[in-house]
Design a protein around this motif. Sequence first.
Motif, PDB file in Angstrom:
ATOM      1  N   ILE A   1       0.841  -1.203   0.000  1.00 48.96           N
ATOM      2  CA  ILE A   1       0.000   0.000   0.000  1.00 48.96           C
ATOM      3  C   ILE A   1       0.873   1.249   0.000  1.00 48.96           C
ATOM      4  O   ILE A   1       1.784   1.389   0.827  1.00 48.96           O
TER       5      ILE A   1
ATOM      6  N   VAL B   1       0.164   5.400   0.234  1.00 52.68           N
ATOM      7  CA  VAL B   1      -0.858   6.406   0.510  1.00 52.68           C
ATOM      8  C   VAL B   1      -0.221   7.787   0.403  1.00 52.68           C
ATOM      9  O   VAL B   1       0.856   8.025   0.958  1.00 52.68           O
ATOM     10  N   CYS B   2      -0.899   8.672  -0.303  1.00 56.59           N
ATOM     11  CA  CYS B   2      -0.334   9.985  -0.610  1.00 56.59           C
ATOM     12  C   CYS B   2      -0.716  11.067   0.400  1.00 56.59           C
ATOM     13  O   CYS B   2       0.128  11.823   0.854  1.00 56.59           O
TER      14      CYS B   2
ATOM     15  N   SER C   1      -2.229   5.346   6.099  1.00 54.69           N
ATOM     16  CA  SER C   1      -3.023   4.205   5.653  1.00 54.69           C
ATOM     17  C   SER C   1      -4.003   3.774   6.739  1.00 54.69           C
ATOM     18  O   SER C   1      -3.669   3.735   7.930  1.00 54.69           O
TER      19      SER C   1
ATOM     20  N   LYS D   1      -3.471   7.030  -4.065  1.00 59.04           N
ATOM     21  CA  LYS D   1      -3.257   5.744  -3.414  1.00 59.04           C
ATOM     22  C   LYS D   1      -3.049   4.609  -4.411  1.00 59.04           C
ATOM     23  O   LYS D   1      -3.654   4.574  -5.473  1.00 59.04           O
TER      24      LYS D   1
ATOM     25  N   GLU E   1      -2.854   0.220  -4.196  1.00 57.77           N
ATOM     26  CA  GLU E   1      -2.988  -0.994  -3.390  1.00 57.77           C
ATOM     27  C   GLU E   1      -2.718  -2.204  -4.267  1.00 57.77           C
ATOM     28  O   GLU E   1      -3.212  -2.290  -5.389  1.00 57.77           O
TER      29      GLU E   1
END
Length: 292
Positions: free
Chosen positions: A124, A126-127, A131, A231, A233
Motif C-alpha cells: 500500500i 498512501v499519498c 493508511s 493511493k 494498493e
Amino acid sequence: MTQVDGEAVRLKSEADEPGWEVDPDDDWGVAVVATVGRQLKLRREAVGMRAADFGEAVGYGEDMVYKIEGGKRIPRPEYLDMADEVLGAGGLLSAMKEDVARVRYPKKVRDLAQMEAKAVEIGIYVCHSISGLLQTAEHARVAFESRQPPYSEDEVERMVAARVARQSVFERDPAPSLSFVLEEGPMRRPLGGTMVWRQQLERLVEVGRLRNVTLQVMPTHCEVHPGLDGKIELLKFEDGTAVGRADGAFNGRPISDPRQLRILELRYGTIRAQALPPRESLAFIEQLLGET
C-alpha cells in the motif's frame, strides 16, 4: 413514553438511532437483517408478547420494533442481548450479533477486509493520509469527523469500528507480508492534537518493527515519483492471483488483468525504490516522535 416505578421513560425511536438503516444496495446485508428480524418476530410471537409490550421491555418504541422485525433497521448488539433475555431464547438471538455487526460496515469496506484476510502479500502506498490499516482509532475518528458535509456521530463510530476491524490482518497466522509507503507530510500533521499525534506515531513505530512488515517514508524533498496521483494498493493471493487499485489508473477500479497489474507493480516498485529504506524510515518516525 412509558411509566417505570412512577417515572416516565422515553423509549428509543428512529430519531435516536441514526446510522442503523439498511443499505438497499447491499444484498447480503439486506438478507442478514431480514433473517434476524424474522427470527425476532417468530420468537416474540411464540411467547405471546405484543410488539408494544416487548418494546417497553427492551426500551424501544413499538414502531422501531416493527422496523427491526421487518428488516428495515439493523438491531444494535444490546438490542439482541435484551431480546434474548426477555424472550428466553437461550443465547440464540445473542448469537446473531456477529453477522449483524458485519452488516454495519459499509459493503466496500467488508469486501476489502475479506480480500485482505485472504492475501499473502499486501502493498500500500498512501499519498495524502496515514493508511487506514495503520491508523489508531483516535486518529481515524478525528479524520472522519473532519469530513464535509459532516457525518453523524453514529456514522463516525460505525466507520471507525470498520477501520479498526480491518486491522485484524496483523493478527493472522501465518502472517501475510505487508509493505507500506507513507508520505512525510501527513506524518507531520498533528491531527487531533499532540496526544493523538504521538499515539499515531508510536503505532507506526510499533508496526514498523514487526518482522512481516516493511514500512517506508517518502520524503517531501523527493520531487517526482509515480504515486503523485494518489493511493496504490496491491493484494496477492496464495493461488498466484492478484488484485490492484490505484487512484490515478483504470478509473480507480479494482483490476486483476495481468497486464494492468504489471503497470501498478512497476509504479509501486519505483515508489519503494525512491522512498527511504525501512531502517532510515523508522529512525525518521522516531525523530518526529521525539519532536512532539
